[in-house]
Design a protein around this motif. Structure first.
Motif, mmCIF file in Angstrom:
data_model
loop_
_atom_site.group_PDB
_atom_site.id
_atom_site.type_symbol
_atom_site.label_atom_id
_atom_site.label_comp_id
_atom_site.label_asym_id
_atom_site.label_seq_id
_atom_site.Cartn_x
_atom_site.Cartn_y
_atom_site.Cartn_z
ATOM 1 N N UNK A 16 34.042 26.884 24.955
ATOM 2 C CA UNK A 16 33.426 25.590 24.649
ATOM 3 C C UNK A 16 34.250 24.378 25.010
ATOM 4 N N UNK A 17 35.373 24.529 25.661
ATOM 5 C CA UNK A 17 36.264 23.386 25.857
ATOM 6 C C UNK A 17 36.356 22.906 27.294
ATOM 7 N N UNK A 18 35.732 23.570 28.234
ATOM 8 C CA UNK A 18 35.883 23.164 29.622
ATOM 9 C C UNK A 18 37.275 23.481 30.103
ATOM 10 N N UNK A 19 37.791 22.646 30.983
ATOM 11 C CA UNK A 19 39.142 22.870 31.482
ATOM 12 C C UNK A 19 39.960 21.608 31.252
ATOM 13 N N UNK A 20 41.256 21.747 31.307
ATOM 14 C CA UNK A 20 42.160 20.622 31.108
ATOM 15 C C UNK A 20 43.360 21.012 30.282
ATOM 16 N N UNK A 22 44.171 20.404 27.184
ATOM 17 C CA UNK A 22 43.853 20.939 25.854
ATOM 18 C C UNK A 22 43.450 22.397 25.909
ATOM 19 N N UNK A 23 42.711 22.764 26.943
ATOM 20 C CA UNK A 23 42.303 24.155 27.106
ATOM 21 C C UNK A 23 43.515 25.045 27.332
ATOM 22 N N UNK A 24 44.465 24.550 28.107
ATOM 23 C CA UNK A 24 45.687 25.319 28.367
ATOM 24 C C UNK A 24 46.521 25.422 27.092
ATOM 25 N N UNK A 25 46.692 24.319 26.382
ATOM 26 C CA UNK A 25 47.518 24.308 25.174
ATOM 27 C C UNK A 25 46.961 25.192 24.062
ATOM 28 N N UNK A 26 45.634 25.258 23.947
ATOM 29 C CA UNK A 26 45.011 26.022 22.870
ATOM 30 C C UNK A 26 44.430 27.353 23.360
ATOM 31 N N UNK A 27 44.860 27.798 24.543
ATOM 32 C CA UNK A 27 44.395 29.061 25.108
ATOM 33 C C UNK A 27 44.685 30.214 24.151
ATOM 34 N N UNK A 41 41.985 16.771 23.246
ATOM 35 C CA UNK A 41 43.153 16.664 24.125
ATOM 36 C C UNK A 41 42.708 16.511 25.574
ATOM 37 N N UNK A 42 41.709 17.281 25.982
ATOM 38 C CA UNK A 42 41.182 17.143 27.345
ATOM 39 C C UNK A 42 40.676 15.728 27.572
#
Length: 150
Positions: A16-20, A22-27, A41-42
């Motif tokens: 649900x977060x797309x990419x960016x 924030x997505x990397x940090x909360x992977x 964050x994204x």
């Protein structure tokens, strides 16, 4: 390509977060709180455009746009409509990029949205999804922009 974005408008990526960033940090983390933090964050780091164009931060370069254009339109429709009525602006430029419209065709896209504003945004209660469908329909008949539609 653009029709794929509309067809997938109701479905987001699995997380649900797309990419960016924030997505990397909360992977690997799950839950509504983590999704909200990742999306926030994204959004505040303004890095999705970079990630999409560079193929980094969990984005795929040249990937078919799914929910990004719909999400952006939903969150920024007033500004997109204002930019369309003016024939250009930051929000309309971002939408053009999310729809994978070549930079060389941005001016044609801006002019087209201004000329067809009444068809794209026919009433004050038009939804973001309807506006994107209307945009695609008007672009389908345009010599330059029709190649961005299905």
């Amino acid at each position: 390509m653009f029709a794929g974005a509309l067809g997938m408008a109701g479905t987001a990526q699995a997380d649900n977060t797309g990419c960016g960033l924030g997505t990397v940090l909360f992977d690997g983390q799950s839950g509504m709180g983590q999704d909200i933090l990742a999306v926030t964050t994204n959004g505040i780091s303004w890095n999705q455009h970079f990630g999409i164009t560079s193929g980094t931060l969990g984005c795929e370069e040249g990937a078919v746009i799914t929910a990004e254009a719909s999400q952006f339109m939903s969150e920024n429709m007033d500004q997109v409509a204002q930019d369309a009525s003016n024939g250009g602006g930051e929000a309309l430029s971002t939408l053009a990029s999310l729809l994978e419209i070549d930079e060389a065709d941005h001016d044609a896209f801006f002019s087209h949205t201004q000329k067809n504003f009444g068809e794209i945004f026919p009433s004050a209660d038009v939804t973001a999804g309807e506006a994107l469908e209307n945009l695609e329909a008007t672009m389908a008949g345009h010599d330059t922009l029709s190649r961005y539609t299905a």
